[in-house]
Design an enzyme around this catalytic site. Structure first.
Site, mmCIF file in Angstrom:
data_model
loop_
_atom_site.group_PDB
_atom_site.id
_atom_site.type_symbol
_atom_site.label_atom_id
_atom_site.label_comp_id
_atom_site.label_asym_id
_atom_site.label_seq_id
_atom_site.Cartn_x
_atom_site.Cartn_y
_atom_site.Cartn_z
ATOM 1 N N ASN A 34 0.847 -1.186 0.000
ATOM 2 C CA ASN A 34 0.000 0.000 0.000
ATOM 3 C C ASN A 34 0.884 1.239 0.000
ATOM 4 O OD1 ASN A 34 -0.400 -1.300 2.892
ATOM 5 N ND2 ASN A 34 -0.913 0.801 3.306
ATOM 6 N N ASP A 35 0.699 2.180 0.888
ATOM 7 C CA ASP A 35 1.324 3.501 0.755
ATOM 8 C C ASP A 35 2.804 3.533 0.379
ATOM 9 O OD1 ASP A 35 -0.973 3.679 2.251
ATOM 10 O OD2 ASP A 35 -0.072 4.707 3.941
ATOM 11 N N TRP A 294 -8.447 1.802 -0.380
ATOM 12 C CA TRP A 294 -8.957 0.907 0.663
ATOM 13 C C TRP A 294 -10.424 0.557 0.393
ATOM 14 C CZ3 TRP A 294 -5.411 -1.366 3.208
ATOM 15 C CH2 TRP A 294 -4.256 -0.711 3.611
HETATM 16 C C1 FRU Z 1 -2.816 4.842 4.808
HETATM 17 C C2 FRU Z 1 -2.532 4.024 6.049
HETATM 18 C C3 FRU Z 1 -1.664 4.817 6.998
HETATM 19 C C4 FRU Z 1 -0.997 3.747 7.807
HETATM 20 C C5 FRU Z 1 -0.783 2.670 6.786
HETATM 21 C C6 FRU Z 1 -0.887 1.267 7.321
HETATM 22 O O1 FRU Z 1 -3.179 4.072 3.714
HETATM 23 O O2 FRU Z 1 -3.746 3.626 6.646
HETATM 24 O O3 FRU Z 1 -2.356 5.757 7.781
HETATM 25 O O4 FRU Z 1 0.186 4.182 8.399
HETATM 26 O O5 FRU Z 1 -1.759 2.865 5.780
HETATM 27 O O6 FRU Z 1 -0.493 0.346 6.351
#
Ligand code: FRU
Length: 486
Positions: A34-35, A294
């Site tokens: 993800n991020d 998400w």
């Molecule tokens: C954003 C997030 C952040 C967190 C991370 C967890 O997409 O929810 O706030 O640090 O992903 O994977």
């Protein structure tokens, strides 16, 4: 834990099915991404880290994945950088950023811990001299519960963004308080001892927590971005479950606050989140982001392809007239090959033998004249397609994946996820679209980058059809190039 993760990746990565995996977008060799985290230019290379669960193609216990690039297009994977192997990050090394100090690369990240029904998020430090192996600071957390400002929640206190200015280090952290979301600002002289400075920015009715705050100065202003969870839907904008917004304003370094204008959506598509802004090589203002969202179903995971998630093609950003302008990173043009050019007047449906592909750059200049609408269908085959439609009367650009081969479902709080629209009025009736396709992604840059829309779209296997559709007459010039980087 890092060794075990790397051994697992090495043993399993050849089993990944790459049918929908982008060739010039960064995605994990195996497992879930993800991020983007810790995006930084260090010792002559861009480093990208990301939220990484290497053991499944779905969200899970977070590590930091790591890759490097000289030009932001071709990436080389490096060993996993961080593993959740300490008490304070035992339930995940969550998002954060990077900064270089005295030739050393520092990562600042959220340690996530969830025990006995209590969630604790703290800010932590790891560092590296070679840019490959990272050591966690033994005095972590550098910002723990004792430094939580009044009115913030330790359960949602995350995603530190660090920068340096005049020998002082600043850190933004996203959080939430009763009825409002906010980011708080800390400062430090050495990256280790931090003091709370002020509430940097706070708004009511602007979502739950503000995740992944980010800030750069460019074009004489300060550009702030964050990812509000559950941001209120607009007429067309902010249709995703969580939004990614920017605001333009000015930071007051004397008191640690920002005066900022309205929040605008960074990207009008279905799949864009957790943007990170940095000053890269030669001070270039560059943005990355997670090309996903998400609360959706994830097609590669569902198909058993062994991976999920990628980042956008990095964008060069600037601010003009208080609005964000986004351009594809210019290095991508060096990978654009086999140019084909056609022009003519379209009416009804038309395709060209030489204009097809799943990893292409298209540049369309359309003089809409008397046309009602103009559309480009991509990933078209077997009666399925994704559509990019410009409705001239409404002045609206739409990215529609509802007729795609594989469907994506969304959380009920998300406005469907299948179709996203944004207002766009082309100058002088000439619509210019620059479109990047990469096996399962569509990034549309409209005009000079005043509007960008990004969505994932899963066509039939190997669907490479591109069809142009004009309601009424449209004079077009079309350029197609293959983007070859893998
Ligand atoms: C954003 C997030 C952040 C967190 C991370 C967890 O997409 O929810 O706030 O640090 O992903 O994977």
């Amino acid at each position: 834990m890092i060794k075990a993760a790397c051994a697992h990746i090495a043993a399993e990565r050849s089993k990944v099915n790459a049918r929908y995996k982008g060739g010039y977008h960064l995605s994990p060799e195996l497992g879930w991404m993800n991020d983007p985290n810790g995006f930084v230019y260090f010792n002559g290379r861009y480093h990208m880290f990301w939220q990484y669960h290497p053991f499944a193609a779905n969200n899970g216990l977070m590590y930091w994945g790591h890759a490097v690039s000289e030009d932001l297009v071709r990436w080389k994977h490096l060993p996993v950088a961080l593993a959740p192997d300490r008490d304070y990050d035992a339930d995940g090394c969550w998002s954060g950023s990077a900064v270089v100090r005295g030739g050393r690369l520092y990562l600042v990240y959220t340690g996530h811990r969830e025990r006995d029904g209590r969630r604790v998020q703290t800010q932590n430090l790891a560092y590296s001299d070679d840019g490959v192996n990272f050591v966690k600071y033994e005095g972590n957390p550098v910002i723990g519960e004792d430094k939580l400002p009044r009115g913030a929640s330790i359960a949602d206190f995350r995603d530190p963004y660090v920068w340096e200015r005049g020998g002082v280090y600043y850190m933004l952290v996203g959080t939430v308080e009763e009825g409002a979301a906010k980011v708080v600002l800390y400062r430090s002289g050495n990256l280790i001892d931090w003091e709370f400075f002020n509430t940097f920015l706070r708004r009511t009715g602007a979502g739950f927590c503000w995740e992944c705050p980010s800030l750069i100065d460019t074009d004489g202003v300060d550009l702030f971005a964050c990812s509000p969870v559950d941001y209120p839907h607009g007429k067309r904008a902010f249709a995703n479950l969580n939004s990614n917004v920017y605001a333009v304003g000015k930071v007051d370094y004397s008191n640690g606050t920002m005066t900022a204008g309205e929040f605008y959506e960074i990207d009008g598509g279905s799949d864009f989140y957790a943007a990170q802004l940095i000053k890269g090589k030669d001070g270039a203002a560059v943005m990355t982001g997670w090309m996903n969202m998400w609360g959706r179903t994830y097609v590669p995971a569902e198909l058993g392809d062994g991976w999920t998630g990628s980042l956008i093609l990095p964008r060069e950003v600037s601010v003009r007239g208080g609005k964000l302008i986004q351009r594809p990173v210019r290095a991508v043009y060096a990978y654009c090959k086999n140019r084909v050019e056609v022009d003519g007047v379209l009416s009804g449906e038309k395709s060209y033998e030489k204009i097809r592909g799943r990893q292409v750059r298209l540049v369309i200049t359309a003089d809409l004249g008397g046309a009602k609408s103009f559309a480009v269908h991509v990933f078209s085959a077997c009666g399925a397609r994704a559509k990019i439609i410009y409705d001239k009367a409404a002045g609206v650009l739409t990215l529609d994946r509802s007729e795609c081969f594989h469907k994506i479902s969304a959380d009920p709080r998300d406005l469907g996820g299948e179709r996203r629209s944004a207002e766009f009025i082309p100058q002088g009736n000439i619509l210019r679209l620059e479109i990047f396709l990469d096996r399962s992604s569509i990034e549309v840059f409209a005009g000079e980058g005043e509007l960008v829309m990004t969505s994932l779209a899963y066509g039939a296997p190997d669907a490479d059809g591109i069809v142009f559709v004009s309601e009424g007459e449209t004079a077009v010039k079309i350029i197609k190039e293959d983007v070859v980087a893998d």
